[in-house]
Design a protein around this motif. Structure first.
Motif: not given
Length: 182
Positions: A29-39, A44-51, A68-71
């Motif tokens: 389900e996260a992938a479905v939401r990711f598709e609609e998420m602004p780049t 910002s969210r992936v960098m927060r997780v990595l940090r 680069c983000f694939t959808r």
């Protein structure tokens, strides 16, 4: 909403890509939401997780040079698809079956042909290397067989690969199709 599946796995590809490359996977389900998420939000969210992962070890994660983000779900060429084995299948043996060459003339690579890394970019890449090695070994064997039969290599320019020749008695052309007899 659940965050399950959002950036659940990271792959570091610097050995394959010739530079620092990191891929984050998103599923369910996260992938479905990711598709609609602004780049910008996705970055910002992936960098927060990595940090959050590296901060306890005292590692500072810098901002990326490029992102680069694939959808996949909205990509009309893939429609969100990737290989998977179906219920009632042979399991991992299906990947081996998909990788079988046809008469040492047609070779298959791709994420659907590698059971160790199915459904991944690096699986597709590694399977391509696997098939290139098979083809190279096949040509080397053919060169040795021609040499043992008394054939001399042609005097073509250095670095050019010889064209494969059909085996004696083989009625097929180089593309594998049957040639018509006159």
């Amino acid at each position: 909403p659940s965050e399950r599946g959002l950036y659940y796995l990271f792959y570091q590809y610097s050995g394959l890509a010739g530079g620092a490359v990191l891929a984050a996977l998103v599923a369910g389900e996260a992938a479905v939401r990711f598709e609609e998420m602004p780049t910008e939000e996705a970055l910002s969210r992936v960098m927060r997780v990595l940090r959050e992962i590296h901060r306890p070890r005292g590692i500072e994660v810098p901002d990326p040079v490029q992102a680069c983000f694939t959808r996949w779900a909205s990509d009309p060429m893939s429609c969100g698809s990737y290989s998977s084995i179906s219920v009632g299948s042979l399991g991992a043996d299906d990947y081996d079956a998909m990788a079988q060459s046809v008469d040492d003339r047609v070779f298959f690579a791709g994420e659907a042909t590698i059971k160790k890394w199915p459904a991944t970019m690096h699986g597709a890449y590694i399977s391509g290397l696997r098939e290139a090695a098979k083809i190279s070994r096949m040509f080397e064997q053919q060169r040795k067989e021609r040499g043992a039969a008394g054939h001399r290599p042609s005097s073509k320019k250095a670095g050019t690969a010889p064209r494969p020749r059909p085996a004696a008695g083989d009625k097929r052309g180089l593309g594998g199709e049957a040639e018509e007899e006159e």
